[in-house]
Design an enzyme around this catalytic site. Structure first.
Site, short mmCIF file in Angstrom:
data_model
loop_
_atom_site.label_atom_id
_atom_site.label_comp_id
_atom_site.label_asym_id
_atom_site.label_seq_id
_atom_site.Cartn_x
_atom_site.Cartn_y
_atom_site.Cartn_z
N HIS A 44 47.40 1.92 88.12
CA HIS A 44 46.56 0.73 88.27
C HIS A 44 45.68 0.61 87.05
O HIS A 44 45.15 1.62 86.57
CB HIS A 44 45.69 0.82 89.54
N ARG A 73 41.48 -2.17 98.66
CA ARG A 73 42.20 -1.59 97.52
C ARG A 73 42.16 -0.06 97.53
O ARG A 73 42.81 0.59 96.72
CB ARG A 73 41.62 -2.11 96.20
N ASP A 117 59.30 3.17 101.01
CA ASP A 117 60.59 3.72 101.42
C ASP A 117 61.58 3.75 100.26
O ASP A 117 62.39 4.66 100.15
CB ASP A 117 61.18 2.92 102.59
N SER A 131 42.84 -1.19 86.97
CA SER A 131 41.45 -1.14 87.41
C SER A 131 41.20 0.13 88.23
O SER A 131 42.15 0.76 88.72
CB SER A 131 41.12 -2.37 88.26
N TYR A 173 41.30 -7.07 84.11
CA TYR A 173 42.61 -6.61 83.61
C TYR A 173 42.81 -6.78 82.10
O TYR A 173 43.88 -6.46 81.59
CB TYR A 173 43.73 -7.35 84.36
C1 DQA Z 1 46.13 -3.43 90.36
C2 DQA Z 1 45.11 -3.26 91.51
C3 DQA Z 1 45.56 -3.99 92.75
O1 DQA Z 1 44.61 -3.82 93.79
C4 DQA Z 1 45.70 -5.47 92.47
O2 DQA Z 1 46.19 -6.14 93.61
C5 DQA Z 1 46.54 -5.76 91.28
C6 DQA Z 1 46.42 -4.91 90.11
C7 DQA Z 1 45.63 -2.82 89.04
O3 DQA Z 1 46.44 -2.68 88.13
O4 DQA Z 1 44.44 -2.50 88.92
O5 DQA Z 1 47.26 -6.75 91.22
O6 DQA Z 1 47.32 -2.77 90.73
#
Ligand code: DQA
Length: 140
Positions: free
Chosen positions: A99, A110, A86, A101, A22
């Site tokens: 996201h 994921r 919802d 990642s 991240y």
């Molecule tokens: C995330 C990806 C998710 O799987 C993970 O739980 C996160 C960060 C991302 O920004 O890549 O907390 O949302």
């Protein structure tokens, strides 16, 4: 345009947790850059972050009639929160899922998002730039 950037569970630790995934910049630093990015283009970005699912739902509900769009990184809630799904479906404000990642290159769990179907679109895999791209999508 006025856009609300919402970050969910554990994203308050951005810059401190799993830096290889991240990045090393804190959420506060990224938010400051996003605010400047929007402002330079004649728009406004505001921010909300919570670890609590219900608070995220309330922020989405309260965005109705106030914001032109929502950029949402729900963190792990993405993968199983029907409550957040919802909430998104309950408002007319368009939501872009984000996201940092590439969730498809990581663990199997994921790869499922229960949010994407009710979002306008999804941007992932570009680190902090996923947020910038999502913001920009609103004024393209
Ligand atoms: C995330 C990806 C998710 O799987 C993970 O739980 C996160 C960060 C991302 O920004 O890549 O907390 O949302």
């Amino acid at each position: 345009m006025k856009i609300l950037v919402i970050n969910g569970v554990n994203l308050n630790l951005t810059g401190k947790r799993e830096r290889a995934v991240y990045g090393a910049e804190t959420l506060g630093e990224i938010e400051a850059e996003l605010a400047a990015f929007a402002e330079e283009r004649g728009h406004a970005a505001e921010f909300f972050c919570s670890n609590l699912e219900g608070e995220l739902c309330t922020a989405i509900q309260n965005a109705e009639g106030v914001y032109d769009g929502i950029v949402l990184n729900a963190g792990a809630y993405t993968h199983y929160s029907y409550a957040i799904r919802d909430a998104i479906a309950s408002v007319s404000v368009p939501v872009v899922e984000v996201h940092m990642s590439n969730v498809y290159a990581r663990e199997q769990f994921r790869r499922t998002s229960v949010l994407t179907e009710v979002c306008r679109g999804e941007i992932l895999g570009f680190g902090k730039y996923s947020y910038f791209l999502a913001l920009e999508s609103f004024w393209l």
